[in-house]
Design a protein around this motif. Sequence first.
Motif, PDB file in Angstrom:
ATOM      1  N   UNK A 172       0.845  -1.203   0.000  1.00  0.00           N
ATOM      2  CA  UNK A 172       0.000   0.000   0.000  1.00  0.00           C
ATOM      3  C   UNK A 172       0.877   1.248   0.000  1.00  0.00           C
ATOM      4  N   UNK A 173       0.366   2.272  -0.652  1.00  0.00           N
ATOM      5  CA  UNK A 173       1.095   3.541  -0.698  1.00  0.00           C
ATOM      6  C   UNK A 173       0.568   4.464   0.387  1.00  0.00           C
ATOM      7  N   UNK A 174       1.339   5.455   0.712  1.00  0.00           N
ATOM      8  CA  UNK A 174       0.943   6.567   1.577  1.00  0.00           C
ATOM      9  C   UNK A 174       0.777   6.230   3.045  1.00  0.00           C
ATOM     10  N   UNK A 175       1.093   5.030   3.474  1.00  0.00           N
ATOM     11  CA  UNK A 175       1.003   4.720   4.892  1.00  0.00           C
ATOM     12  C   UNK A 175       1.948   5.630   5.681  1.00  0.00           C
ATOM     13  N   UNK A 176       3.110   5.898   5.118  1.00  0.00           N
ATOM     14  CA  UNK A 176       4.110   6.733   5.782  1.00  0.00           C
ATOM     15  C   UNK A 176       3.749   8.217   5.792  1.00  0.00           C
ATOM     16  N   UNK A 177       2.685   8.600   5.097  1.00  0.00           N
ATOM     17  CA  UNK A 177       2.329  10.025   5.037  1.00  0.00           C
ATOM     18  C   UNK A 177       1.260  10.420   6.058  1.00  0.00           C
ATOM     19  N   UNK A 178       0.814   9.489   6.889  1.00  0.00           N
ATOM     20  CA  UNK A 178      -0.158   9.822   7.939  1.00  0.00           C
ATOM     21  C   UNK A 178       0.516  10.736   8.965  1.00  0.00           C
ATOM     22  N   UNK A 179      -0.194  11.760   9.407  1.00  0.00           N
ATOM     23  CA  UNK A 179       0.423  12.740  10.307  1.00  0.00           C
ATOM     24  C   UNK A 179      -0.135  12.721  11.723  1.00  0.00           C
ATOM     25  N   UNK A 180      -1.093  11.841  12.001  1.00  0.00           N
ATOM     26  CA  UNK A 180      -1.594  11.711  13.364  1.00  0.00           C
ATOM     27  C   UNK A 180      -1.865  10.241  13.654  1.00  0.00           C
TER      28      UNK A 180
END
Length: 163
Positions: free
Chosen positions: A64-72
């Motif tokens: 999956x993409x964007x898991x590392x872009x979560x900010x909270x």
Amino acid sequence: MLAWKGVEGRIPTKTLSELEKGGIHISNTLCPGCGYEQETVEHILLMCLMSKTLWWMVGSWLGVKDLHSCSSVADILSFSLKLYISKKKKKAVNCIVMATLWNIWLSKNEKVFKVVQFSNAIILEQVNECTMLWMNVIAKMEYIMENLVTEEWYTSGVNVIEN
């Protein structure tokens, strides 16, 4: 418990004023992982370069993409809701997210209190092991719960569970 406290911002960090209220005075409030940013819940669990890299590795493992872009913490906990996968796979992703949060917290404490630092590859292995263990326990509990008769449970408790 860690995830809930993370959402509430109640995990003890160097910048949490609760520590000062308890008489614990900390002069260096920088993150022990990177040494550049203030140690906050979101920074430790999501934003620190070490954590962000681990989340990228977990995302790659999951495909999956964007898991590392979560900010909270709330964002990362609700991440599986955005995925078009089966309910069973969403449970697994949630378990992996919880295991990742837990292992980031454990590795941070190992560094602070025992001066031991783990690589992200080792932490990812720990996430894998933790997830397998937790999912096995959850599967056994779900099987047990599916086969219980509610009335029997209330009258006999754990005695209705077969060995």
